[in-house]
Every structure is written in structure tokens, then in C-alpha cells.
Design an enzyme around this catalytic site. Structure first.
Site, mmCIF file in Angstrom:
data_model
loop_
_atom_site.group_PDB
_atom_site.id
_atom_site.type_symbol
_atom_site.label_atom_id
_atom_site.label_comp_id
_atom_site.label_asym_id
_atom_site.label_seq_id
_atom_site.Cartn_x
_atom_site.Cartn_y
_atom_site.Cartn_z
ATOM 1 N N ASP A 192 11.864 0.145 137.810
ATOM 2 C CA ASP A 192 10.494 0.332 137.556
ATOM 3 C C ASP A 192 9.818 -0.963 137.652
ATOM 4 O O ASP A 192 8.742 -1.056 138.431
ATOM 5 C CB ASP A 192 10.309 0.805 135.969
ATOM 6 C CG ASP A 192 11.040 2.118 135.862
ATOM 7 O OD1 ASP A 192 11.695 2.561 136.753
ATOM 8 O OD2 ASP A 192 11.175 2.522 134.632
ATOM 9 N N GLU B 145 22.464 -0.569 128.158
ATOM 10 C CA GLU B 145 21.562 -0.227 129.230
ATOM 11 C C GLU B 145 21.831 -1.248 130.584
ATOM 12 O O GLU B 145 21.946 -0.942 131.459
ATOM 13 C CB GLU B 145 20.085 -0.204 129.121
ATOM 14 C CG GLU B 145 19.179 0.285 130.523
ATOM 15 C CD GLU B 145 17.996 0.492 129.833
ATOM 16 O OE1 GLU B 145 17.269 -0.065 129.012
ATOM 17 O OE2 GLU B 145 17.069 1.560 130.602
HETATM 18 C C1 2M8 Z 1 14.067 4.086 133.191
HETATM 19 O O1 2M8 Z 1 12.863 4.522 133.527
HETATM 20 C C2 2M8 Z 1 12.006 5.224 132.513
HETATM 21 C C3 2M8 Z 1 11.025 6.025 133.407
HETATM 22 O O2 2M8 Z 1 11.575 6.891 134.179
HETATM 23 C C4 2M8 Z 1 11.508 4.329 131.583
HETATM 24 O O3 2M8 Z 1 11.636 3.053 131.226
HETATM 25 O O4 2M8 Z 1 10.853 4.789 130.563
HETATM 26 C C5 2M8 Z 1 14.804 3.361 134.281
HETATM 27 O O5 2M8 Z 1 15.987 2.576 134.214
HETATM 28 C C6 2M8 Z 1 15.072 4.468 135.218
HETATM 29 O O6 2M8 Z 1 16.050 4.198 136.266
HETATM 30 C C7 2M8 Z 1 16.178 5.528 134.338
HETATM 31 O O7 2M8 Z 1 16.429 6.630 134.955
HETATM 32 C C8 2M8 Z 1 15.525 5.746 133.140
HETATM 33 C C9 2M8 Z 1 16.257 6.552 132.121
HETATM 34 O O8 2M8 Z 1 17.618 5.927 132.100
HETATM 35 O O9 2M8 Z 1 14.762 4.852 132.554
#
Ligand code: 2M8
Length: 436
Positions: free
Chosen positions: A178, A405
Site C-alpha cells: 500500500d 506481519e
Molecule cells: C494490508 O492492507 C490493508 C488494506 O488492504 C490495510 O493495511 O489495511 C496489506 O499488507 C495487504 O497486502 C494485505 O492483504 C492486508 C491484510 O493482510 O493488509
């Protein structure tokens, strides 16, 4: 079948047990939350990675993970990046209200209106191969085949421009990285969304590890633009500051197209992506993403019509896709390693790049899924020693900080939430899975 970690490290049983515990903690029965508090819904590529972990613990549970994800599919084949869990509405922002007028096949489904890197067909191929019974594997592949094909074809039919087969990514969330410095050029435009919005993420995780408010202004602004264009690329393109060819996204599509062809071949069906289609894609990939001067793959800004001069792990994803041969793969990786001195491997952004931040999310830390894709690509190319080396370095991060993460690029300490599902699932796959 060649194993990646052979022989297994002595602590493999402990690593596997801890990884299984993470998946069980985040298990909602039909899908697995990426993490308990920060991400309470079902995410697209998370579930693809997670299914590969479940496949080694409880194969039918992996099947349910995929079925649940496919339930959110849209009428045009698009597989949304979030499938919202009604029981968790209000725990994560933005909720489904950001995506009005969606086109889910099942009108009861609540989803986002953009997609994510299409890892799912590759995951389904690997999950299938993990089942010893050919008939069960084929029956499942036959069940999910049309959904997978639609999800890949969606990008060809609705996300290409000017006769080029590469896929246009319309939102940083869609890239899965992101707040990568690759996308700073769009943040720097300084757009503001029409409606006020509230963040929850930075009340759960330290703000210093998350995207900034300026990043979020762009995310929400783009989401508003996408829904007001009724999720159609041509209408969106004329107004947006953000439309890119993402080297990672395109590489993942290419690998998935090949893996879906392998599923089709196993089922005795015609291959959905012909040799000509794949060759044209590979040619366009080289043409658009390769930077001969820097000797690396870069992303491309379709609005500004220029390569994006930020070097990140996306440049290594052609290894995962088989878009480079073994020699070029080893060369790309050796140069990435040489420029990552002082870092744990692989920092998601090279530390000599503008915008690198060792502890902030997609701006520097090491991510297990990135390493996993490079490892799988190396193994597919027969670079077993380099694959095993990177797998060993990845396991060391987990030994130090657990299944988090992401890992601070310099120290390897925890960034983001603990008990992160895909970190656990992909370590299970590294320890139990084979090269494919
Ligand atoms: C992260 O993205 C979400 C939005 O989609 C967020 O930050 O709220 C990213 O690391 C994305 O690649 C990942 O799929 C998601 C859930 O782990 O988190």
C-alpha cells in the site's frame, strides 16, 4: 518432488506447531483473518497464501478457505480484495460503505471494489498437489476452475489499455504494498477525499509503522473515484493520478496463468492461456518493466507515462513468474543482496532508495510472502541452493520475532501485528511443501 528445506532444521516441529497455532487463533471457520484485531475480514491474497498453509494441516479446511473467497466474486470475474465479515463490521476501516454499487454475483456479499495480486490460481495448484489422492484433487480443481479462470480473465478483459496485455493496477491497496515509495509520486499530488473518514488501524498498531494520513487521503480519494466511475477503467482513467503497471502484480498474474494451464492439463481440458498469449505477455513485460540502464525491473506510471524510479522487491518477482531464466534470477538476487548490506533479507525496498524506512510497513521491512515468492521462483528454476539459503534466513527471522506481519529491515524486530496468518502459513509451506 524436491523439498525446499532438505534436511529440515531441528526445530521444524516447534516452528510448525507455533505456526499451526497462529492459523487456529485466526480461524473463523470458513476463512482465516490475516490477524486477530487489525484485519478482521477475509483478504484476497492473504487467503491464497493461507490456504497453502492449511493444505498441510487440514486439507479440507484449505478447500473451504478458497470457496469462501470465491463467494465474493463479482459478475465480471473480479475477485475483491476484501470480503467483509458481517460479524466484524465496525472493527476495520474502511468498511463496505466505501464501495457503493458493487457487482458481487451474490447480492448478499459485502466486498470492496478493487482486487489484489492474483495469487489464488497458483495457490490452488499447490494445495491440489498437496493431496495424495488424484481423484479428490481433480474433483476440487474442476469445481473451482471457472472461478479462477474468470478472476484471471477479468484483468485481460477489463484492466488493459492500448492493446498492451499488461494489467493496469488502479489503487495502492490493489498492489498489496500500500504505502510503497513506488507510489509516492501519487501521494505527493496531495489529493483530498470528498467525505471525512476515520482510521482505526493506527489506534491498534503504532502510527510509525503504518501508512501516513497523507497516504490514506490518497487511498480514500481513489476509492471514491473508482466507485463513482462504476468500477470501470476507462471512466476512472481520465480522472485519476494513479494508474500503474506494477511489476509484481504482472509477474504474479503470469505465474498464475501458467499454473491454471497446469490444472487444465491435469483435467484434460484445453489450456486457457495459449503459448501465444503468454509469449505476448512476457514480451510486453520485458518491454515495459525492464530498465536496461539500471539492469532491473521497474514499475510504470501510466498517467505520467514514465518508469517509476524506485527499486524494490517487485524487481525480483520475475523470478517467481519464470519471466527470467536461472542465470538472470541469480544475478538479480545477488545485486539486490549486495545493495541490502546491513539489512535482514529481503528488505522490501532497497535501503539506498528515496523513501526507504526500515520499520514502516511496505517501505522497508522484510515480509515473509515476498521471500516465499522469491524462494518458490528460485526452486522452480532449479536454483536449489539459493532457495534453501533464503529459506534459512527467513526462518531465522521467525525464530527471532515469531509470526509477525513484517520484520524491521535492520534489526529484524516485530513490525505490525503479532500472530499474522500468512507468515505462519507460508512457513508451514516452506517446511512441508515441495518445489513446483
Ligand atoms: C494490508 O492492507 C490493508 C488494506 O488492504 C490495510 O493495511 O489495511 C496489506 O499488507 C495487504 O497486502 C494485505 O492483504 C492486508 C491484510 O493482510 O493488509
Amino acid at each position: 518432488m524436491r523439498k525446499i528445506c532438505d534436511p529440515l532444521p531441528d526445530d521444524a516441529p516447534a516452528l510448525l506447531e507455533a505456526a499451526a497455532a497462529v492459523l487456529r487463533t485466526n480461524d473463523r471457520g470458513e476463512f482465516t483473518k490475516p490477524s486477530a484485531r487489525l484485519y478482521p475480514h477475509q483478504w484476497n491474497w492473504d487467503s491464497a497464501f493461507i490456504a497453502m498453509g492449511w493444505a498441510h494441516l487440514d486439507w479440507e479446511r484449505a478447500v473451504r478457505e478458497v470457496a469462501s473467497l470465491l463467494r465474493g466474486q463479482w459478475t465480471d470475474g473480479m475477485l475483491p480484495h476484501i470480503r467483509y465479515d458481517r460479524a466484524a463490521l465496525g472493527w476495520y476501516a474502511p468498511g463496505p460503505e466505501l464501495w457503493p454499487g458493487g457487482h458481487a454475483r451474490d447480492a448478499d456479499e459485502l466486498t470492496s471494489g478493487i482486487s489484489q495480486p492474483p495469487v489464488l490460481p497458483t495457490a490452488v495448484y499447490r494445495v491440489g498437489m498437496a493431496h495424495p489422492d488424484r481423484d479428490r484433487r481433480h474433483a476440487w480443481w474442476a469445481e473451482v476452475f471457472d472461478g479462477l479462470l474468470a478472476c484471471l480473465r477479468y484483468f485481460c478483459d477489463h484492466r488493459t489499455v492500448e492493446g498492451c496485455p499488461l494489467i493496469v493496477v488502479v489503487h495502492p491497496w490493489e498492489s498489496g504494498h500500500d504505502n510503497s515509495p513506488r507510489w509516492d509520486f501519487a501521494v505527493e499530488v496531495g489529493v483530498r477525499p470528498q467525505r471525512p473518514y476515520q482510521r482505526i488501524d493506527n489506534t491498534i498498531i503504532a502510527a510509525a509503522e503504518r501508512p501516513t494520513n497523507r497516504d490514506y487521503d490518497l487511498y480514500i480519494f481513489l476509492a471514491e473515484l473508482i466507485s463513482s466511475a462504476d468500477y470501470a477503467l476507462p471512466r476512472y482513467l481520465s480522472k485519476t493520478p494513479f494508474a500503474v503497471y506494477d511489476a509484481q502484480f504482472n509477474a504474479i498474474w503470469y505465474r498464475s496463468a501458467q499454473d491454471l494451464n497446469r490444472i487444465a492439463a491435469a483435467l484434460g481440458r484445453p489450456e486457457p492461456f495459449s503459448a501465444e498469449v503468454l509469449a505476448a505477455f512476457a514480451h510486453a513485460f520485458r518491454d515495459r518493466h525492464w530498465d536496461a540502464q539500471r539492469r532491473t525491473f521497474l514499475d510504470y506510471d501510466l498517467v505520467g507515462r514514465r518508469p517509476i524510479p524506485v527499486e524494490t522487491c517487485a524487481s525480483l518477482m520475475p523470478i517467481f513468474a519464470g519471466l527470467v531464466g536461472a542465470d538472470e534470477a541469480l544475478d538479480l538476487l545477488a545485486r539486490y543482496r549486495a545493495r541490502s548490506t546491513g539489512c535482514r533479507v529481503l528488505p522490501v525496498v532497497l535501503p539506498d532508495q528515496r523513501g526507504f524506512e526500515a520499520g514502516r510497513y511496505s517501505r522497508g521491512p522484510v515480509w515473509i510472502h515476498t521471500n516465499w515468492m522469491v524462494i518458490q521462483g528460485l526452486a522452480s528454476l532449479g536454483c536449489d541452493a539459493e532457495a534453501a539459503r533464503l529459506a534459512g534466513e527467513t526462518l531465522d527471522l521467525v525464530r527471532q520475532a515469531g509470526y509477525v506481519e513484517c520484520y524491521h529491515a535492520a534489526s529484524g524486530v516485530t513490525c505490525g501485528p503479532h500472530e499474522f496468518s500468512w507468515s505462519a502459513a507460508l512457513v508451514i509451506d516452506l517446511l512441508r511443501g515441495s518445489a513446483s
